[in-house]
Design a protein around this motif. Structure first.
Motif, mmCIF file in Angstrom:
data_model
loop_
_atom_site.group_PDB
_atom_site.id
_atom_site.type_symbol
_atom_site.label_atom_id
_atom_site.label_comp_id
_atom_site.label_asym_id
_atom_site.label_seq_id
_atom_site.Cartn_x
_atom_site.Cartn_y
_atom_site.Cartn_z
ATOM 1 N N THR A 124 0.848 -1.179 0.000
ATOM 2 C CA THR A 124 0.000 0.000 0.000
ATOM 3 C C THR A 124 0.887 1.234 0.000
ATOM 4 O O THR A 124 2.107 1.144 0.166
ATOM 5 C CB THR A 124 -0.992 -0.004 1.185
ATOM 6 N N SER A 125 0.270 2.382 -0.212
ATOM 7 C CA SER A 125 1.008 3.649 -0.281
ATOM 8 C C SER A 125 -0.019 4.773 -0.324
ATOM 9 O O SER A 125 -1.226 4.533 -0.277
ATOM 10 C CB SER A 125 1.848 3.697 -1.564
ATOM 11 N N TRP A 126 0.489 5.985 -0.474
ATOM 12 C CA TRP A 126 -0.389 7.098 -0.797
ATOM 13 C C TRP A 126 -1.071 6.736 -2.119
ATOM 14 O O TRP A 126 -0.409 6.188 -3.022
ATOM 15 C CB TRP A 126 0.431 8.383 -0.914
ATOM 16 N N PRO A 127 -2.375 6.969 -2.260
ATOM 17 C CA PRO A 127 -3.111 6.498 -3.449
ATOM 18 C C PRO A 127 -2.543 6.913 -4.801
ATOM 19 O O PRO A 127 -2.677 6.167 -5.773
ATOM 20 C CB PRO A 127 -4.510 7.079 -3.249
ATOM 21 N N SER A 128 -1.869 8.034 -4.886
ATOM 22 C CA SER A 128 -1.361 8.484 -6.192
ATOM 23 C C SER A 128 -0.242 7.589 -6.734
ATOM 24 O O SER A 128 0.105 7.682 -7.909
ATOM 25 C CB SER A 128 -0.880 9.934 -6.120
ATOM 26 N N VAL A 141 -2.919 -2.213 -2.715
ATOM 27 C CA VAL A 141 -4.140 -2.341 -1.927
ATOM 28 C C VAL A 141 -4.319 -1.089 -1.075
ATOM 29 O O VAL A 141 -3.345 -0.429 -0.713
ATOM 30 C CB VAL A 141 -4.118 -3.596 -1.021
ATOM 31 N N ASP A 142 -5.566 -0.760 -0.791
ATOM 32 C CA ASP A 142 -5.888 0.398 0.049
ATOM 33 C C ASP A 142 -6.156 -0.109 1.462
ATOM 34 O O ASP A 142 -7.293 -0.368 1.840
ATOM 35 C CB ASP A 142 -7.111 1.130 -0.513
ATOM 36 N N GLU A 143 -5.078 -0.280 2.225
ATOM 37 C CA GLU A 143 -5.164 -0.784 3.592
ATOM 38 C C GLU A 143 -4.284 0.055 4.501
ATOM 39 O O GLU A 143 -3.275 0.615 4.057
ATOM 40 C CB GLU A 143 -4.722 -2.252 3.659
ATOM 41 N N GLU A 144 -4.639 0.108 5.773
ATOM 42 C CA GLU A 144 -3.888 0.879 6.760
ATOM 43 C C GLU A 144 -2.429 0.458 6.814
ATOM 44 O O GLU A 144 -1.522 1.289 6.861
ATOM 45 C CB GLU A 144 -4.555 0.692 8.124
ATOM 46 N N VAL A 145 -2.204 -0.833 6.816
ATOM 47 C CA VAL A 145 -0.850 -1.380 6.811
ATOM 48 C C VAL A 145 -0.901 -2.714 6.068
ATOM 49 O O VAL A 145 -1.877 -3.455 6.166
ATOM 50 C CB VAL A 145 -0.276 -1.548 8.245
ATOM 51 N N LYS A 146 0.140 -2.991 5.312
ATOM 52 C CA LYS A 146 0.234 -4.258 4.579
ATOM 53 C C LYS A 146 1.609 -4.851 4.836
ATOM 54 O O LYS A 146 2.632 -4.186 4.632
ATOM 55 C CB LYS A 146 0.033 -4.034 3.077
ATOM 56 N N VAL A 147 1.617 -6.097 5.295
ATOM 57 C CA VAL A 147 2.869 -6.819 5.500
ATOM 58 C C VAL A 147 2.942 -7.883 4.416
ATOM 59 O O VAL A 147 2.083 -8.758 4.334
ATOM 60 C CB VAL A 147 2.939 -7.466 6.901
ATOM 61 N N CYS A 148 3.952 -7.805 3.573
ATOM 62 C CA CYS A 148 4.161 -8.762 2.495
ATOM 63 C C CYS A 148 5.413 -9.556 2.836
ATOM 64 O O CYS A 148 6.511 -9.002 2.900
ATOM 65 C CB CYS A 148 4.329 -8.042 1.157
ATOM 66 N N THR A 149 5.235 -10.846 3.050
ATOM 67 C CA THR A 149 6.349 -11.696 3.477
ATOM 68 C C THR A 149 6.997 -12.446 2.325
ATOM 69 O O THR A 149 7.598 -13.497 2.520
ATOM 70 C CB THR A 149 5.876 -12.695 4.555
ATOM 71 N N CYS A 150 6.901 -11.903 1.130
ATOM 72 C CA CYS A 150 7.545 -12.526 -0.035
ATOM 73 C C CYS A 150 9.059 -12.581 0.167
ATOM 74 O O CYS A 150 9.665 -11.610 0.595
ATOM 75 C CB CYS A 150 7.250 -11.724 -1.303
ATOM 76 N N ALA A 151 9.647 -13.709 -0.172
ATOM 77 C CA ALA A 151 11.101 -13.844 -0.073
ATOM 78 C C ALA A 151 11.766 -12.934 -1.102
ATOM 79 O O ALA A 151 11.176 -12.645 -2.129
ATOM 80 C CB ALA A 151 11.488 -15.300 -0.316
ATOM 81 N N PRO A 152 12.920 -12.436 -0.846
ATOM 82 C CA PRO A 152 13.744 -12.772 0.304
ATOM 83 C C PRO A 152 13.525 -11.860 1.505
ATOM 84 O O PRO A 152 14.006 -12.161 2.588
ATOM 85 C CB PRO A 152 15.164 -12.592 -0.233
ATOM 86 N N ALA A 153 12.806 -10.752 1.353
ATOM 87 C CA ALA A 153 12.676 -9.791 2.454
ATOM 88 C C ALA A 153 11.223 -9.417 2.696
ATOM 89 O O ALA A 153 10.442 -9.276 1.758
ATOM 90 C CB ALA A 153 13.480 -8.531 2.143
ATOM 91 N N THR A 154 10.883 -9.218 3.954
ATOM 92 C CA THR A 154 9.552 -8.767 4.327
ATOM 93 C C THR A 154 9.443 -7.269 4.063
ATOM 94 O O THR A 154 10.362 -6.505 4.372
ATOM 95 C CB THR A 154 9.274 -9.073 5.810
ATOM 96 N N LEU A 155 8.308 -6.859 3.496
ATOM 97 C CA LEU A 155 8.033 -5.451 3.213
ATOM 98 C C LEU A 155 6.795 -5.033 3.985
ATOM 99 O O LEU A 155 5.741 -5.671 3.877
ATOM 100 C CB LEU A 155 7.823 -5.236 1.714
ATOM 101 N N ILE A 156 6.912 -3.944 4.751
ATOM 102 C CA ILE A 156 5.817 -3.400 5.535
ATOM 103 C C ILE A 156 5.505 -2.008 4.985
ATOM 104 O O ILE A 156 6.403 -1.165 4.912
ATOM 105 C CB ILE A 156 6.192 -3.279 7.038
ATOM 106 N N THR A 157 4.257 -1.776 4.581
ATOM 107 C CA THR A 157 3.901 -0.484 3.998
ATOM 108 C C THR A 157 2.631 0.080 4.628
ATOM 109 O O THR A 157 1.781 -0.670 5.108
ATOM 110 C CB THR A 157 3.703 -0.597 2.469
ATOM 111 N N SER A 158 2.527 1.408 4.599
ATOM 112 C CA SER A 158 1.331 2.120 5.052
ATOM 113 C C SER A 158 1.077 3.302 4.139
ATOM 114 O O SER A 158 1.961 3.718 3.382
ATOM 115 C CB SER A 158 1.487 2.611 6.491
#
Length: 181
Positions: A124-128, A141-158
């Motif tokens: 997720t991110s700012w909608p633009s 995705v339009d979510e408050e926070v998204k945790v993506c555990t795709c290898a090799p590194a986890t990505l956490i976005t807001s």
């Protein structure tokens, strides 16, 4: 737990730097401000100048291997400056290559797009930024926070400053895991 915060010399959204910084400190972590230049960076409250912050390390000397995770604060100008600096982009990519968690808020995923680490990930991110993320092969995705555990590194976005409480809680969980605690 050592956490790098990457910010350009100008344009970082102050609250997106200071609130995650505080979360790391409250967990007895050691945050370090990394930038493309030494000295101080200028933070902003949206478009108005705010405080300045001392840089701890330049991207030339900073190494992903010295940290347990990376925080990319937003602000419109901050990631736009970072994505045009090859050293900053390489620094970000090194965290993914090393399998270390990365947290990005608001406009910060622009730097992730430039680093070529979005393909196959949900974030997720700012909608633009949604079209940029989709064009880079990611799922937005339009979510408050998204945790993506795709290898090799986890990505956490807001998405935005209003999401900071959830963002900080999510990335601290992932950073603790990476640090072995």
């Amino acid at each position: 737990m050592r956490i790098a915060f990457l910010a350009a010399p100008e344009g970082v959204e102050q609250v997106e730097l200071t609130e995650p910084w505080r979360a790391v400190l409250e967990a007895a972590g050691a945050p370090r401000l990394v930038s493309t230049k030494t000295g101080r960076i200028q933070a902003y409250h949206h478009l108005d100048k705010a405080d300045t912050f001392a840089v701890d390390e330049d991207v030339v000397t900073a190494r992903a291997g010295d940290f347990d995770g990376l925080v990319l604060p937003g602000g419109v100008a901050n990631p736009d400056f970072l994505r045009t600096d090859e050293r900053a982009v390489s620094f970000v990519k090194d965290f993914f290559d090393a399998g270390k968690p990365v947290a990005a808020i608001c406009h910060a995923p622009w730097t992730l797009v430039e680093a070529g680490v979005v393909r196959g990930r949900t974030l997720t991110s700012w909608p633009s930024l949604r079209t940029d993320i989709r064009n880079a092969g990611g799922t937005w995705v339009d979510e408050e926070v998204k945790v993506c555990t795709c290898a090799p590194a986890t990505l956490i976005t807001s998405r935005k400053p209003a999401d900071l409480k959830a963002f900080c809680a999510a990335f601290m969980t992932e950073f603790r895991k990476a640090a072995g605690g």
